[in-house]
Motif scaffolding. Sequence first.
Motif, short mmCIF file in Angstrom:
data_model
loop_
_atom_site.label_atom_id
_atom_site.label_comp_id
_atom_site.label_asym_id
_atom_site.label_seq_id
_atom_site.Cartn_x
_atom_site.Cartn_y
_atom_site.Cartn_z
N GLN A 29 33.61 47.73 34.60
CA GLN A 29 32.88 47.69 33.33
C GLN A 29 32.28 46.30 33.13
O GLN A 29 31.14 46.18 32.68
N ARG A 30 33.05 45.28 33.45
CA ARG A 30 32.54 43.92 33.29
C ARG A 30 31.43 43.62 34.30
O ARG A 30 30.39 43.06 33.94
N VAL A 31 31.64 44.02 35.54
CA VAL A 31 30.63 43.80 36.58
C VAL A 31 29.31 44.48 36.21
O VAL A 31 28.23 43.90 36.35
N ASN A 32 29.41 45.70 35.71
CA ASN A 32 28.22 46.50 35.43
C ASN A 32 27.46 46.06 34.18
O ASN A 32 26.38 46.59 33.89
N LEU A 33 27.99 45.08 33.46
CA LEU A 33 27.24 44.50 32.35
C LEU A 33 26.11 43.62 32.86
O LEU A 33 25.14 43.36 32.14
N LEU A 34 26.24 43.17 34.12
CA LEU A 34 25.26 42.27 34.70
C LEU A 34 24.11 43.06 35.33
O LEU A 34 24.27 44.22 35.70
N PRO A 35 22.93 42.44 35.47
CA PRO A 35 21.82 43.10 36.18
C PRO A 35 22.24 43.48 37.60
O PRO A 35 23.07 42.80 38.21
N ILE A 86 33.53 46.15 47.13
CA ILE A 86 34.01 44.77 47.21
C ILE A 86 35.26 44.60 46.34
O ILE A 86 36.25 43.99 46.77
N MET A 87 35.24 45.15 45.14
CA MET A 87 36.39 45.04 44.26
C MET A 87 37.60 45.77 44.84
O MET A 87 38.74 45.28 44.76
N LYS A 88 37.37 46.93 45.43
CA LYS A 88 38.48 47.70 46.00
C LYS A 88 39.14 46.95 47.15
O LYS A 88 40.37 46.85 47.23
N VAL A 89 38.34 46.41 48.06
CA VAL A 89 38.91 45.73 49.22
C VAL A 89 39.55 44.41 48.82
O VAL A 89 40.69 44.10 49.21
N ASN A 90 38.85 43.61 48.02
CA ASN A 90 39.35 42.27 47.71
C ASN A 90 40.49 42.28 46.68
O ASN A 90 41.49 41.58 46.86
N LYS A 145 21.05 43.18 40.53
CA LYS A 145 20.92 42.22 41.63
C LYS A 145 22.05 41.19 41.66
O LYS A 145 22.26 40.54 42.68
N HIS A 146 22.77 41.06 40.56
CA HIS A 146 23.86 40.08 40.49
C HIS A 146 25.24 40.71 40.64
O HIS A 146 26.24 39.99 40.72
N ARG A 147 25.31 42.02 40.70
CA ARG A 147 26.62 42.69 40.59
C ARG A 147 27.53 42.43 41.79
O ARG A 147 28.74 42.25 41.62
N THR A 148 27.00 42.44 43.00
CA THR A 148 27.87 42.21 44.15
C THR A 148 28.45 40.80 44.12
O THR A 148 29.63 40.59 44.41
N MET A 182 28.08 42.55 52.12
CA MET A 182 28.71 43.53 53.01
C MET A 182 28.82 44.93 52.42
O MET A 182 29.00 45.90 53.17
N ALA A 183 28.78 45.05 51.11
CA ALA A 183 29.00 46.36 50.49
C ALA A 183 28.52 46.34 49.05
O ALA A 183 28.03 45.32 48.56
N ASP A 184 28.69 47.48 48.36
CA ASP A 184 28.33 47.51 46.94
C ASP A 184 29.45 46.89 46.12
O ASP A 184 30.53 46.58 46.62
#
Length: 269
Positions: free
Chosen positions: A159-165, A97-101, A167-170, A91-93
């Motif tokens: 920071q933790r999310v962005n450690l991943l490639p 997703i982190m902001k809403v959830n 395509k896997h971040r969302t 649904m989003a970047d």
Amino acid sequence: MKNICVITGGGSGMGLATAKVMGQDHYIIISGRTVEKLKKAIDELTELGIDAEAFACDVSDKKSVEKLAKHASKLGCIKSVIHAAGMSPNMADAEAIMKVNALGTIHVNDVFFQYMENGSCLIDVSSMSGYMIPEIIMPNKHYKLSRISHRQFMKKMMQRVNLLPKKHRTGVSYGISKNFVIWYAKTDAKKFAQKGIRIVSVSPGLFETPMGEMEKEISKDFIEKCAIKRYGKVEEIAYLFRYIADKKLSYLTGVDILCDGGCVASQLS
């Protein structure tokens, strides 16, 4: 005074199904980003003889949540809040997703705590995904920042999310945010109990919802691994929400209830 049930994300799926069940003895307020998108849901509820209204609210914006809570409190006694608003990986970047959830849950819990009274119940909707992200990826040691600085909290999560490639971040952002929802609800239990309010999180599995439809390419593989090999029906979880919110369960608080057809449990066998 009316008994009020506020349902964020109440325009479709689990939220709308819950409104139909809770509307049997509550005045329903469903919220979403725009009232226009909630019109069809209100029409459905009205046809069923349910008293309901729509209210625009973006849960990632605390001021917006405050407007919703103030409005609900003026109409009656807020007996239950089902916080079902959220974004899935398609649904989003990752940051949205982190902001809403995650931030959305912080805002709903913190704001409605001020307006809810003894005997009421708040239910935060998480996801079985909160159980499926490997522990080594989870930044749970930084969850406490959510009660100190929202800016620092978001910084550590991303920071933790962005450690991943990329395509896997969302997907990772979704899993972390839902794991956080479980943590936040549990750690709010003591504070809420001081006002006689119960708080519980529910982690749904794979359900037949518009959000679930968007994720079917990914989720169809999980169905074969579940104990119950089908998608859940929204009515099944709506009745769970109603039961949890009932004052007869006055000793239930500070826990997460996993309703996933045995999907997480099946991964252990």
